[in-house]
Design an enzyme around this catalytic site. Sequence first.
Site, mmCIF file in Angstrom:
data_model
loop_
_atom_site.group_PDB
_atom_site.id
_atom_site.type_symbol
_atom_site.label_atom_id
_atom_site.label_comp_id
_atom_site.label_asym_id
_atom_site.label_seq_id
_atom_site.Cartn_x
_atom_site.Cartn_y
_atom_site.Cartn_z
ATOM 1 N N ASP A 482 0.542 -1.039 0.170
ATOM 2 C CA ASP A 482 -0.010 0.191 -0.304
ATOM 3 C C ASP A 482 1.188 1.036 -0.418
ATOM 4 O OD1 ASP A 482 -2.616 2.068 -0.072
ATOM 5 O OD2 ASP A 482 -3.067 0.748 1.684
ATOM 6 N N GLU A 485 2.769 4.180 -4.000
ATOM 7 C CA GLU A 485 3.060 5.535 -5.777
ATOM 8 C C GLU A 485 3.965 5.850 -6.061
ATOM 9 O OE1 GLU A 485 -1.150 4.206 -4.948
ATOM 10 O OE2 GLU A 485 0.176 5.009 -3.424
ATOM 11 N N ASP A 561 -8.891 2.565 -2.668
ATOM 12 C CA ASP A 561 -10.020 3.429 -2.139
ATOM 13 C C ASP A 561 -10.998 3.708 -2.394
ATOM 14 O OD1 ASP A 561 -7.998 2.898 -0.171
ATOM 15 O OD2 ASP A 561 -7.061 5.448 0.286
#
Length: 835
Positions: A482, A485, A561
């Site tokens: 997670d 990025e 999300d």
Amino acid sequence: MDGRDLVRTVRAVGSAQGLRSLRSAWRRRQADAAALPRPGGERARVPGEALGADPGPGGGVVRFARSSLRVRVAAGGAVFCGWDGAAPEPSYALAGACPEADERAVLEPDTDGGWRVVSERVLVAVSRRGAVEVRTPGGVVLRRDLPPRWWEPVAGGTGGVLGAGAGPAVSGAVGREAGHRPPHQAPQGPGRPPGHPPGAARWVQRSEVAADARFFGLGGRAAGPRLREGSYRLWNTDPGGAFEPGDDPLYITMPVQLVVADAGTHLVFHDNSWDGRVTLWEGEEGAGSGHDRPGRCEVRMDGGPVRSWVLVGTPARVLHGWAALTGAPALPPAWALGPQHARWGFGSEREVRRVAAGYRERDLPLSAVHLDIDHYRGHRVFTVDRERFPDLPGLAADLRAQGVRLVSIVDPAVKAEPGLAVYDEGAASGAFVKDAQGREVRGEVWPGESVFPDFTDPQVRSWWGGLYAERLAQGFSGFWHDMNEPVSFAPFGDPSLPRSARHALEGRGGDHREAHNVYGLSMARAGYEGLCRLRPRERPFLFSRSGWAGMQRYGGTWSGDVATGWPGLRASLALVLGLGLCGVPYSGPDVGGFTGWPSPELYLRWFQLGAYLPLFRTHSAMTAGRREPWEFGPEVLEHARAALRERMRLLPYFVTLAHLAHRTGAPYVRPVWWRSPEDRALRDCEDAFLLGDALLVAPVLERGADRRAVRLPRGRWYDVATGRAHEGPGQVLLDAPLSRIPVLVRAGSVVPVASGGEGRVELEVWPPAPGRTGGGVLIAEAGGGRETPEAVRFTTRWRDGAVTVCQEGAPEPAYPVRLRGHLGSSPGRPGPDKP
């Protein structure tokens, strides 16, 4: 600072973490201002006229007045084009070495001073001024790339200089802007970085495709899977909070397009990891004076090489070639194809045990439970909160005895805390990303002030992969990456690392502008390769929120999300379909949405969709409602139980699809046009999908619906619930009560399903139409390791009023056979456009 930045800033100053993120954002802005070249003059350049050509393996190099073009046809038919000396390597996308050249491909002069490369599977024509056409062997044009245009930095001067936003028209049809319909712009992200180092020329290339073409791909796009006219940014981004179909970009952006037209299907990949933007215009047949207006694409990049790959053929052949080029999709263990449950905010070992017991007591199948960052000590990666989870290995062992695995979240950010083992080890070895002055780049993430491993360094990947030994010792069986990025909280600007941050880039050196989009991919590689070293006899289970072309080599992904709501449900399907067409077959959404409180109806419809997707996982934020099926009342519980049991019944089919994806690159979840790309009505169908070759799934995506129209591909299809046959192509109107969603099966299919005891497989056979044949394949698990199980193939035939099933290489099927469907029913023949 835009309006969203202002809102984020106001929210940030209300907390200690917000104030730290504010300081971090200012440091990032100052670092970029100091380290990146300031904006200056730019000079435009185009290739000019062709001067000659030099033959080479698979094609050769065409020399122009101000550039050169390398054309190379690989043995499998993939076409590489590289301008200004760009070669296929180095590349983060390619799997291993560049594919061998097609020795039979020949470079020869073409008409009007151009050149062409002739091969068995594809023909490439290069015009005198640098336009490149990719054609079928019969000469049908699939794609026309106009000559690229570069804007190179110059030192001072104003003559011939173009502003940063200038985009002079390129000669040819794509350059004639006057006839364009303006695209609907997606939300704009941060602008072009302030300046470029020498040689980092930004560039633009425009292309034409058939007027009837439809665009798919570009990574994970919520408003899909078909990509409408508009501008799509190529910069992996945490949208901050929850997203809906209008939000773009998201966590995974890829310069990969699949273009489907009557003339054929092709995939184009611009192998460039820099920030960029792809703008699409749909074509129009009979536009203007009766002439077709082609579909158009414009790719603008802030730097990096001008190089691309094109693959042509049927969708199946194209994705097979793409997997051969970028790597076979990782094969998940069989348990990872079962139902999984996650929540940010389990809070304690006791709560995990309570949820697992709830599934067991209600006779609900469960394969895995996922622990989010709240099980870490102060959110520090590779630690355990011993107060909340005093015996994590014991918990894992108890759950595994019940057939339930534990899966751990892993974030890349490491708390910058002397005395923390992970930080001390990384700092001592120089593992963290540095700024232009050689200092650690620091950002604000969940643990607080944090540093970031440089996964583009092979030594750092090796070190990080070894850290998973701690996770394995805690009893975890799988991992989800997670915040990679990567994310650094920021109340304004881009919530990531400074663009001037330095990266190893496999020893070449460079900055974050080039490394950003491949950061998550490189982290996935570090984790996957580390797990292979630590547990060489087991298949790793890993999926990642961010990634890039080739990420399928290391695992899959999930939606991120997604907002709770009916639009979020629709976006969930768009993401899975779009990612599959980019070569990432294993993915799925947060069932129920990540944020908010789904109504019982919405939760159930999401749950029913998830039961037919590769990654079937419920998940939510700690501030959102629970996602256990029994929390939504007895009726939802009953119908959710049915969906779970159907998923487990289909597990042999899912395992087979996983093996086929690994071997062929074909996604589990496919658009309904997969085998009929020439069907224009199917190309526009976005609310249903094929699961493998056999099943057509039509989820309910609207509130209150108890019936829905389903568009069928050509052939006979059986309604699984009623056994009634329907004939395609056309539409049928099917019942969709709250208890189920419409599912149809292709006539003649052999579907392997679970039957009776553990490991027992039965063949579910649906009769072929009279005079036709069908079939199926079964690839059974061989112990969960790295063995390569045999594919068992079956054929079906209707002969003399009876259905026969044959197994390849055997006198009769080695598995029990159960016939489904109504043999004597007359299929309905719906109209082509309405029920």
